[in-house]
Write a protein that holds these residues in place. Structure first.
Motif, short mmCIF file in Angstrom:
data_model
loop_
_atom_site.label_atom_id
_atom_site.label_comp_id
_atom_site.label_asym_id
_atom_site.label_seq_id
_atom_site.Cartn_x
_atom_site.Cartn_y
_atom_site.Cartn_z
N THR A 25 47.27 42.54 39.59
CA THR A 25 47.33 41.94 40.93
C THR A 25 47.86 40.52 40.81
OG1 THR A 25 45.33 43.21 41.46
CG2 THR A 25 46.00 41.52 43.02
N THR A 45 41.40 44.04 46.53
CA THR A 45 41.85 42.68 46.77
C THR A 45 40.68 41.74 46.96
OG1 THR A 45 43.86 43.49 47.83
CG2 THR A 45 43.21 41.22 48.32
N GLN A 46 40.76 40.59 46.34
CA GLN A 46 39.77 39.54 46.57
C GLN A 46 40.27 38.63 47.68
OE1 GLN A 46 38.03 37.53 43.16
NE2 GLN A 46 38.85 39.09 41.81
N TYR A 57 34.11 31.14 41.61
CA TYR A 57 35.02 30.55 40.65
C TYR A 57 34.91 29.03 40.75
CZ TYR A 57 37.44 35.11 40.54
OH TYR A 57 37.75 36.44 40.42
N LEU A 84 37.39 40.01 35.42
CA LEU A 84 38.60 39.92 36.24
C LEU A 84 39.24 38.55 36.07
CD1 LEU A 84 37.34 41.74 39.44
CD2 LEU A 84 38.79 42.65 37.64
N TYR A 133 44.17 47.50 36.96
CA TYR A 133 45.23 47.23 37.91
C TYR A 133 45.78 45.83 37.66
CZ TYR A 133 44.31 51.34 40.72
OH TYR A 133 44.19 52.63 41.15
N PHE A 174 41.48 35.45 35.77
CA PHE A 174 42.76 34.92 36.21
C PHE A 174 43.42 34.21 35.03
CE2 PHE A 174 43.20 35.05 40.86
CZ PHE A 174 41.99 35.62 41.20
N GLY A 175 44.74 34.34 34.93
CA GLY A 175 45.46 33.61 33.91
C GLY A 175 45.57 32.14 34.27
N PHE A 208 36.19 31.75 36.10
CA PHE A 208 35.22 32.68 36.65
C PHE A 208 33.80 32.22 36.31
CE2 PHE A 208 33.57 36.79 37.90
CZ PHE A 208 32.48 36.98 37.08
N TYR A 245 48.35 36.80 42.79
CA TYR A 245 47.88 35.95 43.87
C TYR A 245 48.73 34.69 43.93
CZ TYR A 245 43.59 38.74 44.21
OH TYR A 245 42.68 39.75 44.39
N TYR A 255 49.25 33.46 40.23
CA TYR A 255 48.32 33.97 39.23
C TYR A 255 48.46 35.48 39.07
CZ TYR A 255 45.75 29.56 39.62
OH TYR A 255 45.38 28.24 39.61
N PHE A 293 46.22 37.14 48.18
CA PHE A 293 46.84 38.32 47.61
C PHE A 293 48.33 38.38 47.95
CE2 PHE A 293 47.00 42.74 46.30
CZ PHE A 293 47.92 43.33 47.15
N GLN A 339 49.99 44.25 44.39
CA GLN A 339 49.21 44.91 43.34
C GLN A 339 49.92 46.17 42.90
OE1 GLN A 339 45.43 47.25 44.09
NE2 GLN A 339 44.56 45.50 43.02
N LEU A 349 46.41 38.72 37.69
CA LEU A 349 45.03 39.14 37.44
C LEU A 349 45.05 40.58 36.97
CD1 LEU A 349 42.00 38.47 37.71
CD2 LEU A 349 42.12 39.36 40.03
N ALA A 357 33.41 45.83 43.58
CA ALA A 357 33.63 44.99 42.40
C ALA A 357 34.59 45.72 41.48
CB ALA A 357 32.32 44.70 41.69
N SER A 358 35.86 45.67 41.83
CA SER A 358 36.88 46.39 41.08
C SER A 358 38.17 45.61 41.13
CB SER A 358 37.09 47.78 41.67
OG SER A 358 38.28 48.36 41.16
N GLY A 359 38.90 45.64 40.02
CA GLY A 359 40.20 44.98 40.00
C GLY A 359 41.18 45.65 40.94
N ALA A 360 40.87 46.85 41.39
CA ALA A 360 41.76 47.54 42.32
C ALA A 360 41.60 47.03 43.74
CB ALA A 360 41.49 49.04 42.27
N GLY A 383 42.56 43.74 35.57
CA GLY A 383 41.21 44.22 35.33
C GLY A 383 40.83 45.32 36.29
N ASP A 384 39.78 45.97 35.91
CA ASP A 384 39.21 46.98 36.79
C ASP A 384 37.70 46.89 36.72
OD1 ASP A 384 38.12 50.17 36.69
OD2 ASP A 384 39.23 49.48 38.44
N LEU A 415 41.73 28.97 37.64
CA LEU A 415 40.42 29.39 38.12
C LEU A 415 39.54 29.80 36.95
CD1 LEU A 415 42.48 30.04 40.57
CD2 LEU A 415 40.57 31.37 41.43
#
Lengths: 110, 115
Positions: A34, B103-104, B35, A98, A32, A100-101, B45, A36, A87, A46, A49, A89, B98-101, A91-92, B43
């Motif tokens: 996303t 939201t953090q 982070y 995951l 996905y 961040f750029g 990780f 931020y 940013y 957020f 997405q 992001l 724990a998935s990119g899908a 990843g899955d 950031l």
């Protein structure tokens, strides 16, 4: 391992539309995308997405082409309060960390 | 309920001392991330937890860094024998999975200054 590339900085003026593009050539099928937003001295929050095509919410739109190797965050009619770092992001699988750029620092001028 | 909280908000320590940074995630979130953000930088990780397990610790910068999570909730990041280059803001985030899908949600961070 998806990795993202964004412009380091962008300038704009109030009322203009801002488009920030993120490149992610190695995006995987299940990843996905996303975006931020981070203000100084705060954690990222957020924005939006998407997985493919176009997504729109109350603050932004996200455009994703068919090959999904890039994505564009569109902020309509920016204001001074949109000055922040953005940013992308991708990843899955959390084993991809995951990542961040580097982020894009948007400065909005009056 | 409440968002992600971190403590302390600021920590000043002397080089060589150990520090512990705490993160309280959103209730019910199984994933927790740490982070690091140096001044004006992006950031970096460090580590993530799924439940109490940290499947991948390779993001930790050195063996002076360690993290644990207990009860699927609170996490502690420990830095031993701190160095000046450890000075940064340490951010914690949690998500449902724990998935990119997912939201953090980020906490306000702990600003660590090593003198």
């Amino acid at each position: 391992l998806a990795k993202t590339t964004q412009p380091i900085s962008m300038d704009s003026y109030e009322g203009q539309e801002v488009n920030i593009t993120c490149s992610h050539n190695n995006i995987a099928t299940n990843d996905y995308i996303t975006w931020y937003q981070q203000f100084p001295s705060q954690g990222p929050r957020f924005i939006i997405q998407g997985y493919k095509t176009k997504v729109t919410n109350e603050v932004a739109s996200l455009f994703i082409p068919a090959d999904r190797k890039s994505s564009t965050l569109s902020l309509p009619r920016v204001s001074l309060s949109d000055t922040a770092v953005y940013y992308c992001l991708v990843g899955d699988d959390p084993t991809d960390k995951l990542i961040f750029g580097t982020g894009t620092r948007l400065q909005v001028f009056p | 309920g409440a968002g992600v909280s971190q403590s302390p908000s600021n920590k000043v320590t002397e080089k060589g001392k150990d520090v512990e940074l705490r993160c309280d995630p959103i209730s019910g979130h199984t994933a927790l991330y740490w982070y690091r953000q140096s001044l004006g930088q992006g950031l970096e990780f460090l580590i993530y937890f799924q439940g109490n397990s940290a499947p991948d610790k390779s993001g930790l910068p050195s063996d002076r860094f360690s993290a644990e999570r207990t009860g699927g909730s609170v996490s502690t990041l420990t830095i031993q024998r701190t160095q000046q280059e450890d000075s940064a803001v340490y951010l914690c985030a949690s998500s449902l999975r724990a998935s990119g899908a997912d939201t953090q949600y980020f906490g306000p961070g702990t600003r660590l200054t090593v003198l």
